[in-house]
Design a protein around this motif. Structure first.
Motif, PDB file in Angstrom:
ATOM      1  N   PHE A 195      13.975 -11.663 -25.750  1.00  0.00           N
ATOM      2  CA  PHE A 195      13.644 -10.245 -25.670  1.00  0.00           C
ATOM      3  C   PHE A 195      14.205  -9.477 -26.866  1.00  0.00           C
ATOM      4  O   PHE A 195      13.570  -8.551 -27.370  1.00  0.00           O
ATOM      5  CB  PHE A 195      14.165  -9.648 -24.362  1.00  0.00           C
ATOM      6  N   GLU A 196      15.400  -9.854 -27.331  1.00  0.00           N
ATOM      7  CA  GLU A 196      15.970  -9.185 -28.502  1.00  0.00           C
ATOM      8  C   GLU A 196      15.145  -9.498 -29.748  1.00  0.00           C
ATOM      9  O   GLU A 196      14.899  -8.632 -30.584  1.00  0.00           O
ATOM     10  CB  GLU A 196      17.429  -9.621 -28.702  1.00  0.00           C
ATOM     11  N   GLU A 197      14.686 -10.745 -29.868  1.00  0.00           N
ATOM     12  CA  GLU A 197      13.825 -11.104 -30.986  1.00  0.00           C
ATOM     13  C   GLU A 197      12.494 -10.358 -30.907  1.00  0.00           C
ATOM     14  O   GLU A 197      11.943  -9.946 -31.927  1.00  0.00           O
ATOM     15  CB  GLU A 197      13.588 -12.618 -31.000  1.00  0.00           C
ATOM     16  N   MET A 198      11.983 -10.205 -29.681  1.00  0.00           N
ATOM     17  CA  MET A 198      10.723  -9.477 -29.524  1.00  0.00           C
ATOM     18  C   MET A 198      10.877  -8.037 -29.985  1.00  0.00           C
ATOM     19  O   MET A 198       9.989  -7.484 -30.647  1.00  0.00           O
ATOM     20  CB  MET A 198      10.261  -9.520 -28.071  1.00  0.00           C
ATOM     21  N   ARG A 199      11.997  -7.416 -29.652  1.00  0.00           N
ATOM     22  CA  ARG A 199      12.244  -6.043 -30.105  1.00  0.00           C
ATOM     23  C   ARG A 199      12.228  -5.977 -31.632  1.00  0.00           C
ATOM     24  O   ARG A 199      11.615  -5.088 -32.222  1.00  0.00           O
ATOM     25  CB  ARG A 199      13.590  -5.551 -29.583  1.00  0.00           C
ATOM     26  N   ASN A 236       3.254   3.565 -25.479  1.00  0.00           N
ATOM     27  CA  ASN A 236       1.886   3.943 -25.854  1.00  0.00           C
ATOM     28  C   ASN A 236       1.726   3.990 -27.369  1.00  0.00           C
ATOM     29  O   ASN A 236       0.696   3.576 -27.907  1.00  0.00           O
ATOM     30  CB  ASN A 236       1.535   5.302 -25.247  1.00  0.00           C
ATOM     31  N   MET A 237       2.733   4.499 -28.065  1.00  0.00           N
ATOM     32  CA  MET A 237       2.691   4.535 -29.524  1.00  0.00           C
ATOM     33  C   MET A 237       2.589   3.120 -30.076  1.00  0.00           C
ATOM     34  O   MET A 237       1.818   2.844 -31.004  1.00  0.00           O
ATOM     35  CB  MET A 237       3.933   5.219 -30.072  1.00  0.00           C
ATOM     36  N   VAL A 238       3.373   2.201 -29.498  1.00  0.00           N
ATOM     37  CA  VAL A 238       3.358   0.811 -29.969  1.00  0.00           C
ATOM     38  C   VAL A 238       1.961   0.221 -29.829  1.00  0.00           C
ATOM     39  O   VAL A 238       1.426  -0.383 -30.759  1.00  0.00           O
ATOM     40  CB  VAL A 238       4.374  -0.027 -29.181  1.00  0.00           C
ATOM     41  N   ARG A 239       1.372   0.392 -28.661  1.00  0.00           N
ATOM     42  CA  ARG A 239       0.064  -0.232 -28.443  1.00  0.00           C
ATOM     43  C   ARG A 239      -1.000   0.349 -29.369  1.00  0.00           C
ATOM     44  O   ARG A 239      -1.840  -0.388 -29.888  1.00  0.00           O
ATOM     45  CB  ARG A 239      -0.366  -0.059 -26.980  1.00  0.00           C
ATOM     46  N   LEU A 240      -0.967   1.650 -29.587  1.00  0.00           N
ATOM     47  CA  LEU A 240      -1.978   2.258 -30.459  1.00  0.00           C
ATOM     48  C   LEU A 240      -1.792   1.824 -31.910  1.00  0.00           C
ATOM     49  O   LEU A 240      -2.779   1.578 -32.625  1.00  0.00           O
ATOM     50  CB  LEU A 240      -1.912   3.779 -30.347  1.00  0.00           C
ATOM     51  N   ALA A 285      11.441  -3.670 -23.816  1.00  0.00           N
ATOM     52  CA  ALA A 285      11.584  -4.127 -25.198  1.00  0.00           C
ATOM     53  C   ALA A 285      10.646  -3.359 -26.116  1.00  0.00           C
ATOM     54  O   ALA A 285      11.020  -2.953 -27.224  1.00  0.00           O
ATOM     55  CB  ALA A 285      11.300  -5.628 -25.290  1.00  0.00           C
ATOM     56  N   VAL A 286       9.427  -3.148 -25.656  1.00  0.00           N
ATOM     57  CA  VAL A 286       8.453  -2.389 -26.449  1.00  0.00           C
ATOM     58  C   VAL A 286       8.936  -0.955 -26.649  1.00  0.00           C
ATOM     59  O   VAL A 286       8.874  -0.400 -27.756  1.00  0.00           O
ATOM     60  CB  VAL A 286       7.076  -2.417 -25.762  1.00  0.00           C
ATOM     61  N   ALA A 287       9.433  -0.338 -25.575  1.00  0.00           N
ATOM     62  CA  ALA A 287       9.903   1.046 -25.663  1.00  0.00           C
ATOM     63  C   ALA A 287      11.122   1.159 -26.570  1.00  0.00           C
ATOM     64  O   ALA A 287      11.271   2.142 -27.304  1.00  0.00           O
ATOM     65  CB  ALA A 287      10.219   1.568 -24.268  1.00  0.00           C
ATOM     66  N   ASP A 288      12.016   0.170 -26.534  1.00  0.00           N
ATOM     67  CA  ASP A 288      13.202   0.192 -27.387  1.00  0.00           C
ATOM     68  C   ASP A 288      12.822   0.160 -28.862  1.00  0.00           C
ATOM     69  O   ASP A 288      13.406   0.867 -29.689  1.00  0.00           O
ATOM     70  CB  ASP A 288      14.110  -1.001 -27.070  1.00  0.00           C
ATOM     71  N   ALA A 289      11.844  -0.673 -29.206  1.00  0.00           N
ATOM     72  CA  ALA A 289      11.398  -0.742 -30.593  1.00  0.00           C
ATOM     73  C   ALA A 289      10.782   0.585 -31.024  1.00  0.00           C
ATOM     74  O   ALA A 289      11.019   1.059 -32.141  1.00  0.00           O
ATOM     75  CB  ALA A 289      10.386  -1.879 -30.764  1.00  0.00           C
ATOM     76  N   ALA A 290      10.008   1.187 -30.130  1.00  0.00           N
ATOM     77  CA  ALA A 290       9.368   2.460 -30.458  1.00  0.00           C
ATOM     78  C   ALA A 290      10.400   3.559 -30.675  1.00  0.00           C
ATOM     79  O   ALA A 290      10.194   4.472 -31.482  1.00  0.00           O
ATOM     80  CB  ALA A 290       8.403   2.858 -29.339  1.00  0.00           C
ATOM     81  N   LYS A 291      11.536   3.476 -29.965  1.00  0.00           N
ATOM     82  CA  LYS A 291      12.573   4.499 -30.088  1.00  0.00           C
ATOM     83  C   LYS A 291      13.090   4.603 -31.526  1.00  0.00           C
ATOM     84  O   LYS A 291      13.291   5.703 -32.050  1.00  0.00           O
ATOM     85  CB  LYS A 291      13.732   4.178 -29.142  1.00  0.00           C
ATOM     86  N   MET A 292      13.289   3.458 -32.190  1.00  0.00           N
ATOM     87  CA  MET A 292      13.822   3.489 -33.546  1.00  0.00           C
ATOM     88  C   MET A 292      12.770   3.938 -34.558  1.00  0.00           C
ATOM     89  O   MET A 292      13.098   4.532 -35.582  1.00  0.00           O
ATOM     90  CB  MET A 292      14.379   2.129 -33.939  1.00  0.00           C
ATOM     91  N   VAL A 293      11.507   3.655 -34.285  1.00  0.00           N
ATOM     92  CA  VAL A 293      10.457   4.180 -35.170  1.00  0.00           C
ATOM     93  C   VAL A 293      10.405   5.695 -35.068  1.00  0.00           C
ATOM     94  O   VAL A 293      10.248   6.398 -36.068  1.00  0.00           O
ATOM     95  CB  VAL A 293       9.087   3.564 -34.809  1.00  0.00           C
ATOM     96  N   THR A 294      10.571   6.216 -33.858  1.00  0.00           N
ATOM     97  CA  THR A 294      10.624   7.665 -33.674  1.00  0.00           C
ATOM     98  C   THR A 294      11.812   8.258 -34.411  1.00  0.00           C
ATOM     99  O   THR A 294      11.709   9.313 -35.040  1.00  0.00           O
ATOM    100  CB  THR A 294      10.707   8.003 -32.172  1.00  0.00           C
ATOM    101  N   ALA A 295      12.958   7.574 -34.351  1.00  0.00           N
ATOM    102  CA  ALA A 295      14.144   8.036 -35.076  1.00  0.00           C
ATOM    103  C   ALA A 295      13.882   8.073 -36.576  1.00  0.00           C
ATOM    104  O   ALA A 295      14.301   8.999 -37.277  1.00  0.00           O
ATOM    105  CB  ALA A 295      15.329   7.119 -34.771  1.00  0.00           C
ATOM    106  N   MET A 296      13.163   7.087 -37.078  1.00  0.00           N
ATOM    107  CA  MET A 296      12.822   7.054 -38.494  1.00  0.00           C
ATOM    108  C   MET A 296      11.922   8.239 -38.867  1.00  0.00           C
ATOM    109  O   MET A 296      12.106   8.871 -39.914  1.00  0.00           O
ATOM    110  CB  MET A 296      12.121   5.730 -38.824  1.00  0.00           C
ATOM    111  N   ASN A 297      10.973   8.557 -37.994  1.00  0.00           N
ATOM    112  CA  ASN A 297      10.090   9.699 -38.248  1.00  0.00           C
ATOM    113  C   ASN A 297      10.866  11.012 -38.247  1.00  0.00           C
ATOM    114  O   ASN A 297      10.612  11.904 -39.062  1.00  0.00           O
ATOM    115  CB  ASN A 297       8.987   9.753 -37.183  1.00  0.00           C
ATOM    116  N   GLN A 298      11.814  11.134 -37.328  1.00  0.00           N
ATOM    117  CA  GLN A 298      12.622  12.353 -37.267  1.00  0.00           C
ATOM    118  C   GLN A 298      13.490  12.498 -38.515  1.00  0.00           C
ATOM    119  O   GLN A 298      13.644  13.597 -39.047  1.00  0.00           O
ATOM    120  CB  GLN A 298      13.489  12.313 -36.000  1.00  0.00           C
ATOM    121  N   PHE A 299      14.046  11.386 -38.982  1.00  0.00           N
ATOM    122  CA  PHE A 299      14.863  11.430 -40.206  1.00  0.00           C
ATOM    123  C   PHE A 299      14.003  11.833 -41.397  1.00  0.00           C
ATOM    124  O   PHE A 299      14.425  12.628 -42.243  1.00  0.00           O
ATOM    125  CB  PHE A 299      15.499  10.059 -40.444  1.00  0.00           C
TER     126      PHE A 299
END
Length: 461
Positions: A263-267, A64-68, A310-324
């Motif tokens: 799929f890895e490139e899409m991520r 959902n974060m990715v789409r928004l 793939a979309v959720a995996d990409a969002a996971k690292m953005v969340t990690a960046m926000n937490q850092f």
């Protein structure tokens, strides 16, 4: 007499909702990439912060974060608040002095609400649904020897629609707009984040890449980039590729097929878009609308679950960046604890210094300083880079950069490099003629004719 259409079950509804969601993400990616191509400039967006629900302050997560974020980038929204019509109606009731409503002609964005279902399959093949508590009780009884069918669970998705604050008239302005990082602050943040993750970064004379065998991100020297934006966009993309190593997310255990590679490139492309939106960075140069269109055509629909993951995996690292950024230890299992960050950052600086690179590459001071001297790549590095790339231009460049590699290629298969040698010979002659002409022009202006020197002998590859 017309037949009444068969009512869809909850699984069919969930599957169709996911397909619509993924196709919407793919279409937005394609449209954005096409816009960037038409404008002939990198795709980027001003940072607006992570999308969140203004009534609670809760951030939208995962896909959902990715789409928004993609929708905000595509539509040009500078407000990161998203709310449902029902929540807006309640907000209006709580604030009767405000006159709010969705603007005429505006359309919302459909998101996904997950729901876990638990069930058992009877002997006749029929499913019996249970609450989560009932499922736990069944499993407890099975452990005690009861002959009961095992409980199973699936995640179903149901749609709900949200509107951006800019689509609502009368909606209160944000009290504290998000402040964008300055360039030097952003560069320092990216350096600290990548170093603290334990991902090793080194510099070499080749293109930006990630070596899975060595588990190292290899970056071109900073003086090869015109702007810090381009340097850090490329570095973050390769960093994300490194997170797929088997010591981290273990996404690269099966990259032998075109489908798995896509799929890895899409991520990586998705993460680049999200990181760009957060840090005001462009998409790396290797992103293209044709690439994204190919994914949309070949890997959506029937493979919707993989695309969604793939979309959720990409969002996971953005969340990690926000937490850092918030001073927290990212909640991905492999990310080192904060007590190790200082040592990891110092180790990264030592690697930079060993290659003559500033501790914070592409900072303003670094760009004004003399460019580091690039050393000739070692044979083993050239061979490794040669094997890891499918780009014929990059292969030719690697062969030409290392005399030992070129000699090896000529000995192994003279016929295979004959065309390359011929091309190099032609190029050498052309360059020689241009240099001769330039030398004669300069000599005529500064020397007497009898003082002009003879041209150097031609070189052959």
């Amino acid at each position: 007499m017309s037949q009444t259409p068969e009512k869809k079950n909850r699984f069919q509804v969930s599957r169709e909702v996911q397909e619509e969601f993924v196709n919407g993400v793919a279409e937005t990616m394609l449209k954005m990439a096409e816009k960037a191509g038409e404008a002939q400039k990198p795709l980027t967006a001003a940072p607006m912060g992570m999308p969140y629900l203004p009534t609670t302050g809760r951030e939208y997560g995962g896909a959902n974060m990715v789409r928004l974020m993609l929708t905000s980038m595509d539509e040009g929204y500078q407000d990161n608040r998203w709310i449902t019509f029902k929540q807006l109606d309640q907000f209006q009731k709580d604030n009767p002095d405000l006159k709010m409503g969705v603007k005429k002609g505006e359309h919302g964005v459909k998101l996904l609400r997950p729901e876990e279902i638990f069930f058992t399959v009877n002997e006749d093949g029929k499913w019996k649904f249970h609450t989560q508590e009932e499922a736990r009780e069944i499993e407890a009884q099975r452990k005690q020897g009861a002959e009961l069918p095992p409980t199973q669970h699936k995640t179903l998705f149901y749609p709900f629609t949200v509107f951006n604050a800019e689509q609502i008239y009368g909606f209160p302005a944000k009290e504290q707009p998000a402040q964008a990082m300055k360039e030097t602050e952003r560069n320092d943040f990216v350096e600290r984040f990548i170093a603290s993750s334990g991902v090793v970064v080194d510099h070499h004379n080749g293109p930006a890449s990630y070596s899975h065998a060595e588990n190292i991100v290899k970056m071109p020297f900073p003086d090869n980039f015109a702007r810090s934006d381009d340097y850090y966009a490329a570095k973050l993309r390769e960093f994300y590729t490194a997170t797929g190593h088997n010591s981290r997310e273990n996404r690269q255990k099966d990259l032998q097929t075109l489908k798995s590679q896509a799929f890895e490139e899409m991520r990586a492309e998705m993460f680049s878009m999200l990181a760009g939106a957060k840090l005001n960075l462009p998409m790396p140069e290797n992103s293209a609308s044709a690439q994204i269109a190919n994914w949309s055509q070949k890997f959506s629909g029937g493979d919707v679950h993989e695309v969604f993951r793939a979309v959720a995996d990409a969002a996971k690292m953005v969340t990690a960046m926000n937490q850092f950024e918030a001073g927290e230890t990212p909640k991905v299992w492999w990310f080192p604890k904060d007590e190790y960050w200082q040592v990891l950052q110092e180790n990264q600086v030592d690697r930079y210094v060993a290659k003559g690179v500033a501790s914070s590459p592409m900072s303003t001071d670094a760009r004004n300083a003399p460019a580091p001297r690039s050393e000739r790549p070692a044979l083993v590095d050239s061979v490794t880079a040669f094997q890891e790339t499918d780009d014929p231009v990059a292969k030719a460049r690697l062969v030409l950069q290392n005399p030992d590699f070129l000699e090896m290629a000529l000995k192994q298969d003279p016929n295979a490099v004959r065309d390359l040698a011929s091309l190099c010979d032609t190029l050498s002659q052309t360059l020689h003629m241009e240099l001769d002409e330039k030398s004669r022009t300069e000599s005529a202006a500064h020397r007497a004719p009898e003082q002009q020197t003879a041209p150097a002998p031609r070189m052959r590859a």
